[in-house]
Design an enzyme around this catalytic site. Structure first.
Site, mmCIF file in Angstrom:
data_model
loop_
_atom_site.group_PDB
_atom_site.id
_atom_site.type_symbol
_atom_site.label_atom_id
_atom_site.label_comp_id
_atom_site.label_asym_id
_atom_site.label_seq_id
_atom_site.Cartn_x
_atom_site.Cartn_y
_atom_site.Cartn_z
ATOM 1 C CG MET A 196 10.715 -5.941 15.291
ATOM 2 S SD MET A 196 9.715 -4.510 15.671
ATOM 3 C CE MET A 196 8.184 -5.276 16.180
ATOM 4 C CG LEU A 197 17.374 -7.246 13.293
ATOM 5 C CD1 LEU A 197 18.377 -8.264 13.814
ATOM 6 C CD2 LEU A 197 18.034 -5.883 13.115
ATOM 7 C CB ALA A 198 15.995 -5.865 6.817
ATOM 8 C CE LYS A 248 -0.606 0.438 4.989
ATOM 9 N NZ LYS A 248 -1.558 0.674 6.062
ATOM 10 C CD GLU A 263 22.078 2.364 12.548
ATOM 11 O OE1 GLU A 263 22.590 1.239 12.537
ATOM 12 O OE2 GLU A 263 21.155 2.700 11.763
ATOM 13 C CG HIS A 321 49.480 -9.331 6.408
ATOM 14 N ND1 HIS A 321 49.238 -8.824 7.663
ATOM 15 C CD2 HIS A 321 50.537 -8.649 5.911
ATOM 16 C CE1 HIS A 321 50.123 -7.872 7.910
ATOM 17 N NE2 HIS A 321 50.917 -7.736 6.869
ATOM 18 N N GLY A 330 9.741 -2.605 -0.854
ATOM 19 C CA GLY A 330 10.906 -2.509 0.039
ATOM 20 C C GLY A 330 10.569 -2.212 1.482
ATOM 21 C CD GLU A 333 18.079 3.394 27.136
ATOM 22 O OE1 GLU A 333 17.870 3.511 25.925
ATOM 23 O OE2 GLU A 333 17.383 2.672 27.892
HETATM 24 P P1 FAD Z 1 8.199 -3.769 6.676
HETATM 25 O O1 FAD Z 1 9.492 -3.471 6.088
HETATM 26 O O2 FAD Z 1 7.664 -2.837 7.709
HETATM 27 O O3 FAD Z 1 7.187 -3.881 5.456
HETATM 28 C C1 FAD Z 1 5.827 -4.041 5.627
HETATM 29 C C2 FAD Z 1 5.118 -3.436 4.439
HETATM 30 O O4 FAD Z 1 3.757 -3.842 4.478
HETATM 31 C C3 FAD Z 1 5.100 -1.921 4.441
HETATM 32 O O5 FAD Z 1 5.675 -1.420 3.259
HETATM 33 C C4 FAD Z 1 3.634 -1.554 4.551
HETATM 34 O O6 FAD Z 1 3.298 -0.430 3.766
HETATM 35 C C5 FAD Z 1 2.960 -2.789 4.008
HETATM 36 N N1 FAD Z 1 1.611 -3.000 4.539
HETATM 37 C C6 FAD Z 1 1.200 -2.988 5.824
HETATM 38 N N2 FAD Z 1 -0.105 -3.285 5.920
HETATM 39 C C7 FAD Z 1 -0.533 -3.479 4.658
HETATM 40 C C8 FAD Z 1 -1.791 -3.817 4.100
HETATM 41 N N3 FAD Z 1 -2.862 -4.014 4.866
HETATM 42 N N4 FAD Z 1 -1.881 -3.930 2.755
HETATM 43 C C9 FAD Z 1 -0.797 -3.739 1.960
HETATM 44 N N5 FAD Z 1 0.412 -3.426 2.431
HETATM 45 C C10 FAD Z 1 0.543 -3.299 3.771
HETATM 46 N N6 FAD Z 1 16.943 -3.628 9.947
HETATM 47 C C11 FAD Z 1 18.112 -4.172 9.600
HETATM 48 O O7 FAD Z 1 18.200 -5.392 9.480
HETATM 49 N N7 FAD Z 1 19.219 -3.403 9.353
HETATM 50 C C12 FAD Z 1 19.194 -2.066 9.495
HETATM 51 O O8 FAD Z 1 20.206 -1.387 9.280
HETATM 52 C C13 FAD Z 1 17.978 -1.450 9.879
HETATM 53 N N8 FAD Z 1 17.902 -0.108 10.010
HETATM 54 C C14 FAD Z 1 16.713 0.457 10.331
HETATM 55 C C15 FAD Z 1 16.643 1.832 10.469
HETATM 56 C C16 FAD Z 1 15.456 2.450 10.780
HETATM 57 C C17 FAD Z 1 15.408 3.957 10.915
HETATM 58 C C18 FAD Z 1 14.278 1.660 10.955
HETATM 59 C C19 FAD Z 1 12.967 2.293 11.276
HETATM 60 C C20 FAD Z 1 14.332 0.287 10.839
HETATM 61 C C21 FAD Z 1 15.547 -0.333 10.534
HETATM 62 N N9 FAD Z 1 15.643 -1.728 10.412
HETATM 63 C C22 FAD Z 1 16.855 -2.279 10.084
HETATM 64 C C23 FAD Z 1 14.493 -2.620 10.640
HETATM 65 C C24 FAD Z 1 13.886 -3.072 9.313
HETATM 66 O O9 FAD Z 1 13.497 -1.938 8.586
HETATM 67 C C25 FAD Z 1 12.693 -3.989 9.557
HETATM 68 O O10 FAD Z 1 13.078 -5.043 10.407
HETATM 69 C C26 FAD Z 1 12.176 -4.582 8.246
HETATM 70 O O11 FAD Z 1 11.782 -3.574 7.374
HETATM 71 C C27 FAD Z 1 11.012 -5.540 8.511
HETATM 72 O O12 FAD Z 1 10.545 -6.049 7.313
HETATM 73 P P2 FAD Z 1 9.023 -6.525 7.126
HETATM 74 O O13 FAD Z 1 8.941 -7.007 5.747
HETATM 75 O O14 FAD Z 1 8.648 -7.420 8.238
HETATM 76 O O15 FAD Z 1 8.156 -5.217 7.345
#
Ligand code: FAD
Length: 472
Positions: free
Chosen positions: A325-327, A37, A193, A451, A42, A209
């Site tokens: 909560m990590l990518a 949405k 960060e 090295h 990404g 903190e």
């Molecule tokens: P998300 O990335 O949150 O994606 C979910 C998607 O679902 C969203 O785009 C949303 O629009 C969509 N969505 C939600 N509901 C609906 C619906 N009903 N219909 C259609 N679409 C919907 N993680 C790392 O590993 N390394 C990092 O360096 C890192 N840096 C970060 C820095 C910041 C500032 C933040 C905020 C987070 C960071 N993270 C990092 C965490 C990382 O962004 C998340 O862990 C990751 O994006 C989670 O992926 P996800 O697919 O579960 O969810």
């Protein structure tokens, strides 16, 4: 508009969890659609998380280094070195656009149908989509659903976000100007960060903190070292401090804090206040009740070890369910969920998920830390090697930090690796491999490392768990 309204797999959410799950499902031969949405693929990571923050971190680090650390490297700066903030932000936006556009290409290549809209359950077999372009609602049926709707910033009770003066991570990544004074609630990875970025750009940064240490989850020794190094760079820390209130007053923010131990109150003022106290699962608008799905008391969708909800064909991955909560964790789960659908088995090793804080120096860790080993009564040995004794770090004039190995006292098996130092985020991959294959520190110490590289510090730290290091 779309080829079909009936799919084998429908993924809700196009973040690192969802887009990877969709591509994998398509690669496994399923007719797959992904509903997103946001208007871009990404998710949080590419749009308002990992990627924009790393662009700002990288470029602010370069600026800071050129400005403050070039003379002794033999680089003479003729004239003023300054920040062009709009351009810095432009570079960030360009990185985001390129990468989110890249996923669209990957969807095309793998024949994933990308549906731009908001998905909601109609019942456990159907979702409705409200398209973002205002066109007519559509209904999709699928044999399997993967929910990957991610997370959102946790609000601070009583503090109103306006994303201008009082911001979340989303707002702080898109400020119009560099704040003179930036206060941050939360000394976790995201807070630190952003603290680094703006401190390098000239802001006076104060990190507030509640706990007595920064970086929730870090090995305590590493957290302490990292905090010291960040303080040396000019960050101010108020640890053991509770925020009582934060209110915008015209162009400033008034913050009242209280020392947790003594109860002593203090008034602070900032131009921007960043609330970075964590993230919470996001399920708004999904109409979970229509599919009879449940949340736990933290708002996470409840699943079993194969990511299944109470309906076998509805799986959940990423930030919206359990785990860090990590990518990269979301991505691993995306692949595993698609594989479970296809083969009935998948694989994510939750004991081996690395964490990285992209400050300078970086902090990275994987496996157990000393506090956890003590708690679990596991006997361990420590091997440490400082970057000051590493030839490459010395050559690079970048010697802060160390590599720390924690190994089983009897078998030398690697239990955890904790690094604070240059390139820690890249170096931690080798530790992950060691954990995955059950390597011992001797296995690593007997592996030839090139090295001169920073990775020799990794090797010598492993060696130090059972023998004397050579270079220290
Ligand atoms: P998300 O990335 O949150 O994606 C979910 C998607 O679902 C969203 O785009 C949303 O629009 C969509 N969505 C939600 N509901 C609906 C619906 N009903 N219909 C259609 N679409 C919907 N993680 C790392 O590993 N390394 C990092 O360096 C890192 N840096 C970060 C820095 C910041 C500032 C933040 C905020 C987070 C960071 N993270 C990092 C965490 C990382 O962004 C998340 O862990 C990751 O994006 C989670 O992926 P996800 O697919 O579960 O969810």
């Amino acid at each position: 508009r779309y080829a079909s309204t009936k799919y084998d797999v429908v993924v809700i959410g196009g973040g690192p969890g969802g887009y990877v799950a969709a591509i994998k499902a398509a690669q496994l031969g399923y007719n797959t659609a992904c509903i997103e949405k946001r208007g871009a693929l990404g998710g949080t990571c590419l749009n308002v998380g990992c990627i924009p923050s790393k662009s700002l971190l990288n470029n602010s680090h370069l600026y800071h280094q050129i400005k403050h650390d070039s003379e002794n490297r033999g680089i003479a700066i003729d004239g003023e070195v300054s920040v062009n903030f709009p351009k810095l932000m432009e570079a960030k936006e360009k990185a985001v656009k390129q990468l989110t556009g890249g996923i669209e290409m990957l969807f095309k290549k793998n024949k994933v149908t990308y549906i731009k809209g908001s998905g909601a359950f109609v019942d456990e077999k159907k979702v409705s989509v409200t398209p973002i372009d205002g066109s007519e609602e559509l209904e999709l049926e699928a044999d399997h659903f993967i929910v990957a709707t991610g997370s959102e910033p946790t609000p601070f009770p009583g503090i109103t976000i306006d994303e201008e003066r009082i911001v979340t991570s989303t707002g702080v990544l898109a400020l119009k100007e560099i704040p003179k004074r930036l206060s941050i609630i939360g000394g976790g990875i995201i807070g630190l960060e952003m603290a680094s970025v703006y401190s390098r750009l000239g802001s006076e940064v104060t990190v507030i903190e509640f706990q007595n240490a920064i970086g929730a989850g870090m090995d305590a020794e590493v957290a302490k070292t990292s905090q010291k190094l960040l303080a040396k760079q000019g960050l101010k820390f108020k640890l053991g401090t509770k925020v009582v209130s934060g209110v915008r007053d015209g162009e400033v923010v008034k913050i009242e804090v209280e020392d947790v131990k003594s109860g002593k109150k203090e008034d602070l003022e900032a131009d921007v206040l960043l609330v970075a106290i964590g993230r919470r699962p996001y399920t708004e608008g999904l109409a979970l009740e229509k599919a009879g799905l449940e949340l736990d008391n933290k708002g996470r969708l409840v699943i079993d070890s194969q990511y299944r909800t109470k309906h076998d064909h509805i799986r959940v991955i990423g930030d919206v369910t359990f785990g860090p909560m990590l990518a990269h964790k979301a991505e691993e789960e995306g692949i595993a969920a698609a594989e479970y659908i296809k083969h009935g088995h998948g694989h994510v090793n939750y004991g081996n998920i690395p964490s990285v804080m992209y400050t300078h120096p970086e902090v990275a860790w994987v496996g157990l830390n000393e506090e956890q080993l003590k708690e679990q009564g596991i006997k361990y040995k420590v091997g440490k090697f400082p970057f000051i004794a590493n030839s490459r770090a010395k050559t690079n004039l970048d010697t802060d930090g160390f590599v720390k190995f924690l190994a089983d006292a009897e078998t030398q098996r690697v239990l955890g690796v904790h690094i604070v130092g240059p390139n820690a985020g890249e170096m931690i991959a080798e530790a992950g491999l060691a954990l995955e294959y059950g390597a011992s520190t001797e296995d690593i110490a007997r592996t030839c490392h090139a090295h001169p590289t920073l990775s020799e510090a990794f090797k010598e730290a492993a060696l130090s768990t059972f023998d004397k290091p050579i270079n220290f």
